[in-house]
Design a protein around this motif. Structure first.
Motif: not given
Length: 674
Positions: A651-653, A301-302, A238-241, A250-251
């Motif tokens: 990104s879905k929005l 996204a893919l 949550e709160g991260m893209e 990496d995160f």
């Protein structure tokens, strides 16, 4: 309380966490074991003197002082799906082409993939809130697993408190990390040597040892097993893209969790094939078991666009290494009887080491297969593990025959009940159709009590064996007549375990209809088909009276399944058992809370949910949509009717706006569903 003491305790915790990370994650210690022990001892002394300052994330709290009583069930925020397998370079390239077709990408365009070693361990999930480790669970059936938090805390690679290295990332309010728990080969050997010295049964392989260690009720024993972990994906955040799988890894590294160092970003499928081929040759250098490689589309996204089937993501595949083979001798061929009466030939072998496991039995699948391969008692054979799990006979070494080998004769009767057997027209299997066959009874009861069925915890194979042999249970309806006194004198059953099993049996009476349909053991009907049938018929009575024509009109029910269902309910023995289930108070109807209530505004429509909802959990919202006749998808497409957008939709929005999909906020969704 002196602020100096608080500061000193927190300072020691920070120092110890730092050195834990250097030693257990980076494999690059900066201080000796003695110096580390001195730091830990100083912290323990200060916390003992000031117990009010002890916090759950303190390094001293990794190992609980007392055993736990049980492992509660945990429902996963998102299902932990399985992975589809492939075994050849050609199939990898077909996977690449399939991705491009589904995504509408030109066949000559390169797709980036991330390739990781497929660790042969136990999949787990770690849940962090505001940086603190809150809960850890096993994969279980993919939808819910066991809460093994206490045991996971003993693994020093798993941080109890997240910290970020560098300023590029921040700790999100909620994050779920998924990974694999494994046991290094050297540790496996050490543990087995210790068990041998104590006269205990040795573990079959490192994976079994890791699984057994995670399910120990005493974390102090788990701590001695020195389990390790590699994190491989963010299950939920949550709160991260984030934009790519490489960025996710990496995160994960930045917040202090270990990621396998041999993970590779490949520009196209040809690089993927080369890297897989390289590791097929190199896997022997590792101090842990791997059984293949995992290939993932790098673009998130893919990944979202490709979505998943009910079993596995479409954007990921496993390239399995060719299994190792060994030569051994068949000492005996025995016949096993399954829950539906299927007779299966099994070879008892001279024990041989194969892919890290001592193998002494192998399935011969069916009697036609025995004839085709001309398998005889006394033959020398090549064995391998199917998917590196199930031993199987690959071929007979006829040149090693001495002439003393014995041809195996297909049985004319059931080896257990001695009843007649015959082969169904459409199948290669022999079946015993005696409903009173004890072998079938035991297998059916075991299946009936299983997690996907009536979920009767504590009713395992050893207990079922005794119940049937002692005449306490003749079929699964008799489970509901068992009393405390029937159980307490059985082997491995004490007062507490007997009481717990009686409670578990009582609780199972109220399971929903789909669980009961699955539990009945109808040939060709598993959990998913049971759910389909439950959605169409709201009671077992209606299902039992359905004709084959009625059943075949239901989506996903074909003629073979329909005929299996009809034959099952026409059987007089089945009819008697169902009467007994009804008489004993077992629920045979669909629970009211799950009854379908079609809505003209929702029925037939496709929904995607993104972001955090306030009133509903996402799973509750999905259930509601399905109950009203709608469909829920994980990926946006032109076929999507509605996007439900909660907080931080991501990104879905944007994709919904681009495609012209109707966007509902949470309030609008409530109005739509009424």
């Amino acid at each position: 309380m002196s602020s100096t003491v608080k500061e000193k305790i927190e300072q020691l915790r920070c120092i110890i966490r730092y050195h834990d990370h250097k030693y257990y994650v980076e494999n690059n210690p900066e201080i000796s074991d003695y110096e580390y022990d001195q730091l830990l001892r100083e912290l323990q002394n200060l916390e003992s003197a000031h117990p009010e300052l002890i916090t759950p994330d303190s390094p001293t709290q990794r190992v609980a002082d007392q055993p736990i009583s049980q492992f509660p069930a945990v429902e996963h925020k998102k299902p932990m799906l399985s992975i589809d397998n492939t075994y050849s370079n050609e199939e990898l390239k077909e996977f690449d082409q399939r991705i491009k077709r589904m995504a509408g990408i030109n066949a000559n365009t390169d797709i980036e993939y991330v390739v990781e070693l497929k660790i042969d361990g136990i999949a787990i999930t770690l849940w962090y809130e505001n940086g603190l480790f809150v809960r850890g669970a096993t994969r279980g059936d993919g939808f819910r697993g066991d809460d093994v938090t206490a045991n996971l805390k003993t693994i020093r690679q798993i941080p109890l408190k997240l910290s970020v290295s560098g300023a590029h990332y921040k700790i999100p309010p909620v994050v779920e990390i998924r990974g694999e728990i494994y046991l290094p080969n050297k540790e496996f050997q050490r543990i087995n040597e210790e068990r041998e010295e104590k006269g205990e049964i040795q573990f079959a392989n490192p994976r079994n040892a890791a699984a057994g260690s995670l399910k120990l009720l005493d974390p102090r024993i788990t701590a001695k097993r020195r389990l390790k972990m590699f994190a491989y994906v963010i299950g939920y955040v949550e709160g991260m893209e984030l934009e790519s799988h490489v960025q996710c890894l990496d995160f994960v590294k930045a917040i202090g969790l270990p990621v396998n160092p041999y993970t590779q970003l490949c520009k196209n499928i040809d690089e993927v094939v080369r890297y897989c081929r390289e590791w097929d040759k190199r896997r022997g250098i590792l101090d842990y078991m791997v059984d293949g490689m995992v290939i993932k589309v790098n673009s998130l996204a893919l990944q979202e666009q490709l979505g998943a089937t009910s079993k596995a993501p479409r954007w990921m595949i496993s390239f399995k290494f060719q299994p190792e083979q060994a030569i051994t001798r068949i000492e005996e061929i025995v016949v096993q009887v399954g829950k539906t009466g299927t007779l299966t030939p099994v070879a008892n072998l001279t024990p041989v080491l194969l892919a890290g496991t001592t193998v002494s039995r192998a399935s011969l699948h069916n009697f036609d297969e025995v004839k085709r391969k001309d398998v005889r008692v006394g033959d020398h054979v090549v064995v391998q593990k199917a998917g590196e799990i199930i031993p199987q006979v690959v071929k007979v070494l006829e040149e090693k025959r001495s002439g003393r080998e014995k041809v195996f004769v297909e049985p004319a009767c059931c080896p257990v009940c001695k009843g007649p057997v015959h082969r169904d027209n459409s199948e290669v299997y022999l079946r015993c159709h005696n409903p009173l066959c004890k072998a079938q009874t035991k297998r059916r009861i075991q299946y009936f009590a299983g997690r996907d069925a009536m979920d009767i915890e504590g009713l395992g194979p050893a207990i079922i064996e005794q119940l049937v042999d002692k005449g306490l249970v003749d079929d699964y309806s008799d489970i509901f007549s068992l009393q405390y006194d029937d159980l307490v004198n059985l082997e491995r059953m004490g007062k507490k375990s007997s009481s717990n099993l009686i409670s578990a049996i009582e609780n199972s009476r109220g399971r929903d209809l789909d669980r009961l349909i699955c539990a009945l053991g109808i040939h060709n009907v598993g959990l998913h088909t049971a759910e389909v049938l439950s959605d169409h018929f709201d009671s077992l009575g209606k299902l039992s009276n359905a004709t084959a024509d009625e059943l075949e009109k239901i989506h996903e029910i074909g003629p073979v399944v329909a005929q299996s269902i009809v034959e099952f309910f026409q059987n007089k023995h089945t009819q008697e058992i169902i009467k007994k289930l009804l008489a004993k108070g077992v629920n045979t109807g669909k629970l009211a809370s799950d009854m379908p209530r079609k809505s003209s505004k929702v029925a037939g429509k496709s929904f995607v949910i993104t972001g955090k909802l306030q009133k509903y959990s996402r799973s509750d919202a999905e259930k509601l949509i399905k109950r009203l006749g709608g469909r829920v998808s994980s990926a946006m497409s032109r076929k999507t009717n509605y996007l439900i957008a909660g907080e931080d939709p991501g990104s879905k929005l944007d994709k919904a706006k681009e495609l012209g999909v109707v966007i509902l906020d949470e309030e609008a969704f409530y109005l739509l569903v009424g």
